[in-house]
Write an enzyme that holds these catalytic residues in place. Structure first.
Site, PDB file in Angstrom:
ATOM      1  N   HIS A   2       0.848  -1.190   0.000  1.00 46.76           N
ATOM      2  CA  HIS A   2       0.000   0.000   0.000  1.00 46.76           C
ATOM      3  C   HIS A   2       0.885   1.242   0.000  1.00 46.76           C
ATOM      4  O   HIS A   2       2.092   1.173   0.251  1.00 46.76           O
ATOM      5  CB  HIS A   2      -0.899   0.027   1.240  1.00 46.76           C
ATOM      6  N   ASP A  38       0.865   5.240   1.738  1.00 49.29           N
ATOM      7  CA  ASP A  38       0.211   5.989   2.810  1.00 49.29           C
ATOM      8  C   ASP A  38      -0.507   7.193   2.205  1.00 49.29           C
ATOM      9  O   ASP A  38       0.069   7.893   1.375  1.00 49.29           O
ATOM     10  CB  ASP A  38       1.235   6.472   3.839  1.00 49.29           C
ATOM     11  N   HIS A  84       4.780  -0.092   0.053  1.00 46.25           N
ATOM     12  CA  HIS A  84       5.551  -0.792   1.072  1.00 46.25           C
ATOM     13  C   HIS A  84       4.626  -1.781   1.763  1.00 46.25           C
ATOM     14  O   HIS A  84       3.408  -1.718   1.617  1.00 46.25           O
ATOM     15  CB  HIS A  84       6.179   0.191   2.072  1.00 46.25           C
ATOM     16  N   ARG A 107       7.500  -8.670  16.176  1.00 47.82           N
ATOM     17  CA  ARG A 107       8.040  -7.394  15.689  1.00 47.82           C
ATOM     18  C   ARG A 107       7.096  -6.275  16.093  1.00 47.82           C
ATOM     19  O   ARG A 107       5.877  -6.457  16.142  1.00 47.82           O
ATOM     20  CB  ARG A 107       8.196  -7.408  14.162  1.00 47.82           C
TER      21      ARG A 107
END
Length: 407
Positions: A272, A274, A328, A338
């Protein structure tokens, strides 16, 4: 906020025939019913304590993505020939005008070619970042029933914020991610949900940490906007004028990706861009962020004292395409959790964003709406997502002719 849509059951079934053996051994022995995530066998405790399993099927099939979207590069494969560029921002604090100019031009070059940059000597103290990461870790380590006290109800003014919120994007499968999100500005709404989760003392410590951390990112975001204007040959206040001395419309988010037994079949977040202006990210020592460069996915290696900044759709449009908002994603792994801290910066909702005339030339003709507001773009995003459209089509609205109200 809209939720991610799972694949059709028939698609799940066909994909399961191609899945590795470790996936097919996940079915619990005790007749698990929907929503009883605490009884999943074969899952590490970090995953069981996460809200992402609430309502999931026993075989976790909704987390399997189409085969063409399975990650081709692992979370810790940092051996690509190209590495995300790093820019030293020390000149912001004690450099000459000449060195500041050089930094500004390097930043512009990086945003033009990559859309992403790693920054060091950014002015946010190591201890502030570490304290915020520790607080986020403390939050996600809480029992699920405790974290769920921070869930905003559908009737709350904080709907779309709090614990367990969805991204608002539609993906081809359900993302393997747990999160906590709050509005940071124009009004800070962090304390209310936090005070429902923690004891008074712990809530104060958590709130103070995130306010200190994000307050410093407010300042860094403004400095980046000034530097990029300077690097483009524009007045340094070009991109900060619409903020009118405020932090704008910003969101603070903590992302948590538990160990995942389907790491080769799913994603923490799908590809996607941002939609906002700038995103500033701090990630823990475990890799997972991947950036698409010329059609190739590159894993971004976590580095101490480094922040990652990327361009959003709004900034790409504002610069008439001089900067690029690139795809990304987040990949997961089977053994290590994570975590990332994300600051989404956008101008005040009603401020008019107008492409500088200097950026419209014969070499760079007008490619985007000459003016729009962040509120207008957000409204479009919401409508598109409710309608079931994908994440890769949203910024097409920015390329349309300008609305008559701004001509």
């Amino acid at each position: 906020m809209p939720v991610a849509q799972p694949l059709h059951p028939s698609h799940h079934k066909s994909l399961m025939h191609e899945a590795p053996n470790h996936f097919r051994t996940l079915a619990p022995r005790n007749g698990l019913h929907r929503g009883q995530s605490d009884n999943y066998s074969g899952l590490r405790p970090e995953a069981v304590k996460s809200n992402l399993l609430r309502g999931a099927s026993a075989d976790l099939s909704e987390f399997i993505w189409p085969k063409d979207q399975w990650p081709s590069v692992s979370h810790n494969d940092f051996h690509m020939a190209q590495e995300l560029p790093t820019v030293d921002l020390s000149d912001l604090h004690h450099g000459s005008e000449e060195s500041r100019e050089a930094t500004a031009k390097l930043l512009v070059k990086t945003f033009s070619e990559w859309g992403f940059v790693q920054v060091i000597n950014h002015g946010v103290p190591t201890e502030v970042i570490e304290k915020m990461q520790n607080q986020a870790r403390n939050f996600f380590d809480l029992p699920l029933e405790q974290k769920e006290k921070g869930v905003a109800s559908s009737t709350s003014k904080h709907e779309g914020f709090g614990y367990g919120v969805e991204s608002g994007f539609y993906y081809a499968g359900k993302p393997w991610i747990d999160r906590f999100q709050c509005r940071w500005s124009p009004v800070c709404e962090i304390r209310e949900p936090v005070e429902k989760v923690f004891s008074p003392t712990d809530a104060e410590e958590f709130s103070t940490s995130i306010e200190d951390y994000n307050g410093r990112l407010d300042k860094l975001a403004m400095q980046i906007l000034e530097l990029t204007a300077q690097g483009l040959g524009l007045p340094s206040d070009t991109f900060i004028k619409p903020f009118n001395g405020t932090a704008g419309d910003c969101i603070a988010r903590m992302n948590y990706y538990p160990p995942c037994p389907l790491s080769s079949l799913t994603l923490g977040l799908g590809a996607h861009t941002d939609p906002n202006l700038l995103t500033i990210l701090s990630q823990c020592k475990v890799g997972g962020l991947q950036v698409c460069k010329n059609g190739t996915w590159i894993s971004v290696k976590p580095k101490p004292d480094t922040l990652i900044i990327n361009i959003g759709d709004t900034f790409e449009a504002w610069t008439n395409g001089r900067f690029c908002s690139v795809e990304h994603r987040a990949v997961v792994n089977e053994s290590e959790a994570r975590m990332s801290l994300v600051y989404f910066a956008s101008p005040p909702s009603k401020s008019v964003i107008q492409i500088p005339e200097q950026l419209i030339t014969a070499k760079h003709p007008l490619r985007f709406r000459p003016s729009f507001t962040w509120e207008e773009y957000k409204s479009h995003l919401f409508k598109r997502h409710v309608g079931g459209n994908g994440v890769k089509t949203s910024k097409e609205w920015l390329r349309l002719p300008a609305p008559t109200s701004h001509t």
